[in-house]
Design a protein around this motif. Structure first.
Motif, mmCIF file in Angstrom:
data_model
loop_
_atom_site.group_PDB
_atom_site.id
_atom_site.type_symbol
_atom_site.label_atom_id
_atom_site.label_comp_id
_atom_site.label_asym_id
_atom_site.label_seq_id
_atom_site.Cartn_x
_atom_site.Cartn_y
_atom_site.Cartn_z
ATOM 1 N N GLY A 48 -38.917 -24.907 50.109
ATOM 2 C CA GLY A 48 -39.089 -25.296 51.499
ATOM 3 C C GLY A 48 -39.815 -24.232 52.306
ATOM 4 O O GLY A 48 -39.954 -23.078 51.879
ATOM 5 N N ASP A 49 -40.306 -24.619 53.474
ATOM 6 C CA ASP A 49 -40.984 -23.672 54.350
ATOM 7 C C ASP A 49 -40.023 -22.584 54.812
ATOM 8 O O ASP A 49 -38.809 -22.811 54.957
ATOM 9 N N VAL A 50 -40.579 -21.406 55.034
ATOM 10 C CA VAL A 50 -39.808 -20.267 55.540
ATOM 11 C C VAL A 50 -40.367 -19.862 56.897
ATOM 12 O O VAL A 50 -41.383 -20.392 57.354
ATOM 13 N N ILE A 51 -39.696 -18.918 57.547
ATOM 14 C CA ILE A 51 -40.042 -18.503 58.903
ATOM 15 C C ILE A 51 -40.577 -17.077 58.902
ATOM 16 O O ILE A 51 -39.983 -16.189 58.266
ATOM 17 N N ILE A 52 -41.668 -16.872 59.610
ATOM 18 C CA ILE A 52 -42.199 -15.530 59.805
ATOM 19 C C ILE A 52 -41.420 -14.863 60.933
ATOM 20 O O ILE A 52 -41.326 -15.426 62.037
ATOM 21 N N PRO A 53 -40.806 -13.709 60.693
ATOM 22 C CA PRO A 53 -39.993 -13.079 61.738
ATOM 23 C C PRO A 53 -40.802 -12.789 62.998
ATOM 24 O O PRO A 53 -41.989 -12.451 62.927
ATOM 25 N N PRO A 54 -40.192 -12.904 64.177
ATOM 26 C CA PRO A 54 -40.882 -12.608 65.437
ATOM 27 C C PRO A 54 -41.419 -11.187 65.506
ATOM 28 O O PRO A 54 -42.361 -10.916 66.262
ATOM 29 N N TYR B 232 -43.852 -21.218 60.854
ATOM 30 C CA TYR B 232 -43.487 -21.625 59.494
ATOM 31 C C TYR B 232 -44.627 -21.348 58.534
ATOM 32 O O TYR B 232 -45.802 -21.529 58.852
ATOM 33 N N THR B 233 -44.262 -20.937 57.321
ATOM 34 C CA THR B 233 -45.231 -20.803 56.246
ATOM 35 C C THR B 233 -44.552 -21.168 54.944
ATOM 36 O O THR B 233 -43.350 -21.464 54.910
ATOM 37 N N SER B 234 -45.312 -21.166 53.858
ATOM 38 C CA SER B 234 -44.745 -21.488 52.548
ATOM 39 C C SER B 234 -44.970 -20.329 51.610
ATOM 40 O O SER B 234 -45.955 -19.590 51.704
ATOM 41 N N VAL B 235 -44.022 -20.137 50.716
ATOM 42 C CA VAL B 235 -44.129 -19.095 49.686
ATOM 43 C C VAL B 235 -43.655 -19.692 48.375
ATOM 44 O O VAL B 235 -42.958 -20.705 48.351
ATOM 45 N N ASN B 236 -44.017 -19.062 47.302
ATOM 46 C CA ASN B 236 -43.537 -19.497 45.987
ATOM 47 C C ASN B 236 -42.467 -18.540 45.512
ATOM 48 O O ASN B 236 -42.718 -17.338 45.395
ATOM 49 N N LYS B 237 -41.268 -19.081 45.249
ATOM 50 C CA LYS B 237 -40.155 -18.247 44.788
ATOM 51 C C LYS B 237 -40.292 -18.034 43.280
ATOM 52 O O LYS B 237 -40.424 -19.004 42.549
#
Length: 210
Positions: free
Chosen positions: A175-181, A205-210
């Protein structure tokens, strides 16, 4: 005052079903799922030990070592493991701490007088390879833990560490993750070349591969 997220998990030396361990030496370089249960030969605990054993492969691929604890003896643990294996269709291999003097349970604030003066509640500590406590959860004696959530939060912590991101409510792997402020827009563009969606300046929001 009890242990808090960000604290270094206290070290201890103690007998287990796999022999004596020095906790910091035993866990060095691995994550740890350290959990307590009220007593051997009890129904909810039997299912929890069985489920932990059944998920051995899931813990291993996340570099996580399970470590159980109760205030029973090694001999009681070993006899009970036979019941766990029989009733839960598994082969339990992870160590269980024999905390008969309640020293570790007291060190980790696992004994809550409102539940019992002698038996541990269902405490959970997720501890990282640097021995830092990253998550704590406490369940009452009559309610078994949610192992889907335990694996989910380990995935979230490891994803956050790897990519420098935060995970939203109900996040699952993929799922999408959040870029910290705290990451500026300029730095976000460099750090996340795959792009990101800005909903609010503080919510990206962005996406990463775990």
């Amino acid at each position: 005052m009890g242990l808090r997220i960000g604290d270094i998990a206290p070290n201890f030396k103690i007998d287990t079903t796999k022999g004596e361990i020095d906790f910091h030496d035993w866990s060095k370089g691995s994550w740890v799922f350290f959990f307590s249960h009220p007593a051997d030969y009890t129904p909810v605990c039997t299912t929890e030990m069985g489920r932990t054993s059944q998920l051995a492969g899931e813990f291993e691929k996340r570099n996580v070592k399970p470590l159980g604890l109760s205030t029973d003896t090694v001999e009681e643990h070993l006899g009970w493991i036979n019941d766990v294996n029989e009733t839960q269709n598994t082969n339990l291999q992870f160590p269980i701490v024999a905390d008969k003097d309640k020293k570790v349970a007291q060190l980790y604030d696992m004994i809550h007088a409102g539940e019992s003066e002698t038996a541990a509640v269902r405490s959970v500590f997720i501890i990282d390879p640097n021995h830092k406590i990253r998550l704590t959860m406490t369940y009452p004696m009559a309610v078994g833990r949610n192992f889907t959530e335990i694996l989910r939060v380990i995935d979230a912590l490891q994803t956050g560490d790897q990519y420098g991101v935060a995970c939203p409510a109900d996040w699952q792997v993929g799922g999408d993750v959040i870029i910290p402020p705290s990451v500026s827009m300029e730095d976000a563009e460099k750090k996340f070349p795959q792009g990101f969606k800005t909903v609010k300046p503080y919510l990206r929001y962005t996406s990463v591969n775990k």
